[in-house]
Design a protein around this motif. Structure first.
Motif, PDB file in Angstrom:
ATOM      1  N   VAL A  56       0.847  -1.189   0.000  1.00 30.58           N
ATOM      2  CA  VAL A  56       0.000   0.000   0.000  1.00 30.58           C
ATOM      3  C   VAL A  56       0.882   1.237   0.000  1.00 30.58           C
ATOM      4  O   VAL A  56       1.810   1.352   0.806  1.00 30.58           O
ATOM      5  CB  VAL A  56      -0.917   0.055   1.246  1.00 30.58           C
ATOM      6  N   LYS A  57       0.595   2.173  -0.918  1.00 31.71           N
ATOM      7  CA  LYS A  57       1.262   3.466  -0.923  1.00 31.71           C
ATOM      8  C   LYS A  57       0.200   4.550  -0.991  1.00 31.71           C
ATOM      9  O   LYS A  57      -0.669   4.518  -1.861  1.00 31.71           O
ATOM     10  CB  LYS A  57       2.221   3.587  -2.106  1.00 31.71           C
ATOM     11  N   VAL A  58       0.276   5.497  -0.049  1.00 31.09           N
ATOM     12  CA  VAL A  58      -0.682   6.598   0.002  1.00 31.09           C
ATOM     13  C   VAL A  58       0.092   7.904   0.119  1.00 31.09           C
ATOM     14  O   VAL A  58       1.042   8.005   0.905  1.00 31.09           O
ATOM     15  CB  VAL A  58      -1.642   6.464   1.205  1.00 31.09           C
ATOM     16  N   ARG A  59      -0.307   8.888  -0.660  1.00 31.52           N
ATOM     17  CA  ARG A  59       0.298  10.216  -0.550  1.00 31.52           C
ATOM     18  C   ARG A  59      -0.808  11.261  -0.627  1.00 31.52           C
ATOM     19  O   ARG A  59      -1.555  11.319  -1.616  1.00 31.52           O
ATOM     20  CB  ARG A  59       1.320  10.458  -1.655  1.00 31.52           C
ATOM     21  N   VAL A  60      -0.906  12.065   0.434  1.00 27.72           N
ATOM     22  CA  VAL A  60      -1.843  13.183   0.475  1.00 27.72           C
ATOM     23  C   VAL A  60      -1.046  14.458   0.282  1.00 27.72           C
ATOM     24  O   VAL A  60      -0.147  14.769   1.074  1.00 27.72           O
ATOM     25  CB  VAL A  60      -2.603  13.227   1.813  1.00 27.72           C
ATOM     26  N   ILE A  90      -4.771  13.345  -3.889  1.00 31.14           N
ATOM     27  CA  ILE A  90      -4.483  12.112  -3.152  1.00 31.14           C
ATOM     28  C   ILE A  90      -4.070  11.059  -4.169  1.00 31.14           C
ATOM     29  O   ILE A  90      -4.719  10.896  -5.207  1.00 31.14           O
ATOM     30  CB  ILE A  90      -5.703  11.619  -2.351  1.00 31.14           C
ATOM     31  N   GLN A  91      -2.986  10.363  -3.876  1.00 28.92           N
ATOM     32  CA  GLN A  91      -2.495   9.285  -4.733  1.00 28.92           C
ATOM     33  C   GLN A  91      -2.466   7.988  -3.928  1.00 28.92           C
ATOM     34  O   GLN A  91      -1.959   7.961  -2.803  1.00 28.92           O
ATOM     35  CB  GLN A  91      -1.090   9.603  -5.252  1.00 28.92           C
ATOM     36  N   ILE A  92      -3.023   6.935  -4.489  1.00 24.99           N
ATOM     37  CA  ILE A  92      -3.065   5.632  -3.818  1.00 24.99           C
ATOM     38  C   ILE A  92      -2.639   4.550  -4.801  1.00 24.99           C
ATOM     39  O   ILE A  92      -3.083   4.534  -5.952  1.00 24.99           O
ATOM     40  CB  ILE A  92      -4.484   5.310  -3.291  1.00 24.99           C
ATOM     41  N   SER A  93      -1.764   3.660  -4.355  1.00 26.36           N
ATOM     42  CA  SER A  93      -1.355   2.508  -5.157  1.00 26.36           C
ATOM     43  C   SER A  93      -1.473   1.255  -4.299  1.00 26.36           C
ATOM     44  O   SER A  93      -0.913   1.193  -3.196  1.00 26.36           O
ATOM     45  CB  SER A  93       0.088   2.677  -5.632  1.00 26.36           C
ATOM     46  N   LEU A  94      -2.227   0.275  -4.779  1.00 24.62           N
ATOM     47  CA  LEU A  94      -2.451  -0.973  -4.054  1.00 24.62           C
ATOM     48  C   LEU A  94      -2.051  -2.137  -4.949  1.00 24.62           C
ATOM     49  O   LEU A  94      -2.489  -2.225  -6.082  1.00 24.62           O
ATOM     50  CB  LEU A  94      -3.924  -1.119  -3.662  1.00 24.62           C
ATOM     51  N   GLU A 126      -4.844  -7.280  -9.030  1.00 27.14           N
ATOM     52  CA  GLU A 126      -3.384  -7.343  -8.995  1.00 27.14           C
ATOM     53  C   GLU A 126      -2.793  -5.961  -8.738  1.00 27.14           C
ATOM     54  O   GLU A 126      -1.797  -5.822  -8.025  1.00 27.14           O
ATOM     55  CB  GLU A 126      -2.861  -7.900 -10.326  1.00 27.14           C
ATOM     56  N   LEU A 127      -3.430  -4.933  -9.302  1.00 26.90           N
ATOM     57  CA  LEU A 127      -2.951  -3.561  -9.126  1.00 26.90           C
ATOM     58  C   LEU A 127      -4.113  -2.594  -9.245  1.00 26.90           C
ATOM     59  O   LEU A 127      -4.976  -2.741 -10.116  1.00 26.90           O
ATOM     60  CB  LEU A 127      -1.906  -3.218 -10.197  1.00 26.90           C
TER      61      LEU A 127
END
Length: 247
Positions: free
Chosen positions: A29-33, A49-53, A65-66
């Motif tokens: 999990v990557k989160v950037r506010v 807001i950026q989110i990568s799962l 998968e992504l």
């Protein structure tokens, strides 16, 4: 105020933990506010807001998968979040929300999703009156060049307990970003070729339901920018516009 200092680092970690704790499983999990000044977060506002799962499973039988998300400027009513329900999500938004996204699902993910209650309700909608047949099994076989195979087993009231094996192959095309179209369909019933006229009638009924514009009356605009079906996965990318409720 310490929650909003250090470039939102603590908030990023908090959102990461919320996603992890409310998921069945997640690989990364990557989160950037992004928020300047940071105190605007108190009002429920942020620049983006950026989110990568990766390897994310939010519910049993639902896995991707992504999943990558990135919003434009966001404004939400923090007091409404606790009252969030499926039919009142628009109350949370102070302003329209624009969001880009990209997702990858494997063939295994898709076949597991098909068995979920959410997918079964959609299948029932497309199938019409379920009393006309009994669906025993359904699986998807991804193929290169945006071609999809579907294998099903079903029973018809007129055929008693006989199990019918139906196999279909078709192209899935993206039209103007808002419509998915099934074309070049071929199929067999118990290894016998089905007539093109019968298949075309079946396709016409489904194609009428595959327009994303059907969501716009609910305040949701979705456009697809990419549809790429390979032998073992499918990649979809697009953007979403969500409209707040009208006072």
């Amino acid at each position: 105020m310490s929650l909003f200092t250090g470039g939102g680092l603590i908030l990023n970690n908090s959102l990461t933990n919320i996603i992890s704790n409310n998921s069945e499983e997640v690989g990364n999990v990557k989160v950037r506010v992004n928020s300047i000044p940071t105190h605007q977060l108190i009002k429920g506002e942020a620049d983006s807001i950026q989110i990568s799962l990766k390897q994310w499973q939010p519910r049993p039988q639902i896995r991707v998968e992504l999943l990558e998300l990135e919003t434009d400027r966001i404004g939400v009513n923090l007091g409404e979040i606790r009252e969030l329900k499926r039919d009142n999500w628009q109350n949370i938004l102070k302003k329209p929300l624009n969001m880009g996204w990209r997702t990858i699902m494997t063939e295994k993910d898709i076949n597991n999703l098909i068995k979920s209650p959410q997918a079964q309700s959609v299948i029932t909608k497309f199938s019409g009156d379920s009393s006309d047949f009994e669906l025993l099994d359904l699986s998807v076989n991804l193929q290169p060049n945006n071609r999809v195979g579907i294998d099903t087993q079903l029973k018809l009231p007129t055929r008693g307990e006989e199990i019918l094996n139906v196999s279909l192959e078709f192209n899935l095309e993206l039209i103007k970003g808002h419509t998915l179209k099934i074309s070049d369909i071929k199929g067999t019933l118990n290894d016998r070729q089905l007539s093109s006229k019968l298949l075309q009638g079946f396709v016409d009924n489904i194609n009428n339901e595959l327009s994303l514009r059907n969501l716009e009356k609910s305040g949701i605009t979705v456009r697809l920018l990419r549809l790429n079906i390979l032998e073992d996965n499918v990649e979809i990318a697009g953007f979403v516009n969500l409209q707040p409720s009208i006072p």
